[in-house]
Enzyme design. Sequence first.
Site, PDB file in Angstrom:
ATOM      1  N   LYS A 149       0.786  -1.228  -0.163  1.00 15.37           N
ATOM      2  CA  LYS A 149       0.044   0.020  -0.133  1.00 15.37           C
ATOM      3  C   LYS A 149       0.972   1.310  -0.021  1.00 15.37           C
ATOM      4  O   LYS A 149       1.517   1.362   0.978  1.00 15.37           O
ATOM      5  CB  LYS A 149      -1.079   0.172   1.243  1.00 15.37           C
ATOM      6  N   GLY A 194       6.416   4.765   8.794  1.00 16.03           N
ATOM      7  CA  GLY A 194       5.527   6.187   8.930  1.00 16.03           C
ATOM      8  C   GLY A 194       5.695   6.791  10.303  1.00 16.03           C
ATOM      9  O   GLY A 194       6.716   6.374  10.889  1.00 16.03           O
ATOM     10  N   THR A 227       5.275   7.873  14.118  1.00 20.00           N
ATOM     11  CA  THR A 227       5.287   7.107  15.483  1.00 20.00           C
ATOM     12  C   THR A 227       3.519   7.119  15.765  1.00 20.00           C
ATOM     13  O   THR A 227       2.873   6.300  16.263  1.00 20.00           O
ATOM     14  CB  THR A 227       5.936   8.018  16.491  1.00 20.00           C
ATOM     15  N   GLU A 286       8.844   0.752  11.634  1.00 17.48           N
ATOM     16  CA  GLU A 286       9.879   1.473  11.434  1.00 17.48           C
ATOM     17  C   GLU A 286       9.328   3.061  11.455  1.00 17.48           C
ATOM     18  O   GLU A 286       8.817   3.389  10.602  1.00 17.48           O
ATOM     19  CB  GLU A 286      10.810   1.418  10.147  1.00 17.48           C
ATOM     20  N   CYS A 294      13.691   9.961   8.075  1.00 18.94           N
ATOM     21  CA  CYS A 294      13.386   9.746   9.678  1.00 18.94           C
ATOM     22  C   CYS A 294      14.716   9.825  10.540  1.00 18.94           C
ATOM     23  O   CYS A 294      14.555   9.841  11.632  1.00 18.94           O
ATOM     24  CB  CYS A 294      12.534   8.349   9.713  1.00 18.94           C
ATOM     25  N   GLU A 306       9.523  15.568  15.995  1.00 13.31           N
ATOM     26  CA  GLU A 306      10.090  15.192  14.614  1.00 13.31           C
ATOM     27  C   GLU A 306       9.323  16.496  13.693  1.00 13.31           C
ATOM     28  O   GLU A 306       8.181  16.366  13.569  1.00 13.31           O
ATOM     29  CB  GLU A 306       9.781  13.997  14.368  1.00 13.31           C
TER      30      GLU A 306
END
Length: 483
Positions: free
Chosen positions: A179, A231, A233, A253, A287, A386
Amino acid sequence: MPSSPSSPSSPAQFFSGGRFRIADDVEPVLEAATGARLGDGACVTESDIDDAVAAARSALPDWRASPPEHRAGILTAMADVLQSRAQSTSELVTRENGMPISLSRGANGAFPPLLFRYYAQLITEIPVEEIRPSFTGHTIVRREAVGVVAAVIPWNYPQALAAMKIAPALAAGCPVVLKSSPETALDALVFAEAAVDAGLPPGVLNVVSGGAGVGACLVAHPGVDKVAFTGSTETGRVVAEVCGRLMRPVTLELGGKSAAIILDDADLDATMRGLRTASFVNNGQTCHLSSRILAPRSRYDEIVDAVAALAESMTVGDPLHPLTEIGPMVSSRQRERVLGYIGIGRDSGARLVAGGSVPREQPRGWFVSPTVFADVDNSDRLAREEIFGPVLTITRYETDDEAIALANDSEFGLAGTVWSTDTDRATDVARAVHSGTVGINDYQLDVRAPFGGVKASGLGRELGPEGLAAYRTLKSIYRTGPA
């Protein structure tokens, strides 16, 4: 000659059961550097997800039972196809998400075929079964495919992150439903084209796209045996809750807020050359980048000036130009998010020393100037959250122990870097940093070594033999008597 399904001029399509299908619903894909419509991506329905998962389940018995050498041959053939299309794929991703073409050629062009070849070789080297002596006889320890995999990827490194899931899963004998994000729905179909050209059996790889609702439907689907997600958190926590309730294995991840620890003996010129990529790679939409700069008090002003000069020297512009270092954000929404954090920094006690705005010479697209804030307290939002854009913070420290404590004082634990002319000293510091990966005077992923995070940065590992093991389950067969 008709255009390929991944071409921006093609109608919105997805790939299920070995066939390309025209989507009923369409999501426009916009070019990051201009904001103009690039093409149409498919936004699949729940029924389409059902069909894709059903195709994968139908393909599972034969693919799981196929010899490793057979799977390796098809993976190698897919690698050849991906390699032959590397240039066009790299350019397509750059147009979709704004990644500078110099980076895209490696991340989206060269890396996926390399990874397919790596796992094609690895699957033939690791035995399916091994025999271990026991007190009553012996045990056969058998490695088997975990089953149908739902692979959900973001838009920032779409080809690389998809390959990190597809290649080991297929090598292990697992069919995959991939996806992709709406922003990068077009390039995901390159994997489907490679599957067709390489002779991958129908249903072994299925490619769909859509927003959060599509991903949620796939993750919770009863026909899925394992989830692999990259993606944020925030979304990762939701995925983990679903998989925990269903007792479904999951690899996550997730986000990061990694520290670059500059030790007092660092070669500053070499460090700044390294931070060009370690801290600004992919326009800050990465990331694992080192977005928190920790500087020793004895060299603090010197480092602030150097990092500010580095940011001001970055070439911002057309991501398709080979000299561009900073392209646009992927979308207007992402640019507003980054500018919002810059506003938070301006309103805090931090000192803006570079950037801080939209570059005036880029009237179209979603650009943000490389930005640096100094005098940032480690408790500030700029240092805690982030941002996912070209925004760095600088925080001073007194001792190596304090630098380590500051690096570890974060909910995240994905990556980090240490910069020093003394490799052994830097390595000792790296050992004390609580994260899944650390780079010494650089940061480059190694396909042969595990990649992943701790704490809020995720669960499990990708790449290396550990990345293959994530798609296999262990069975012990106990037998009496000699082997």
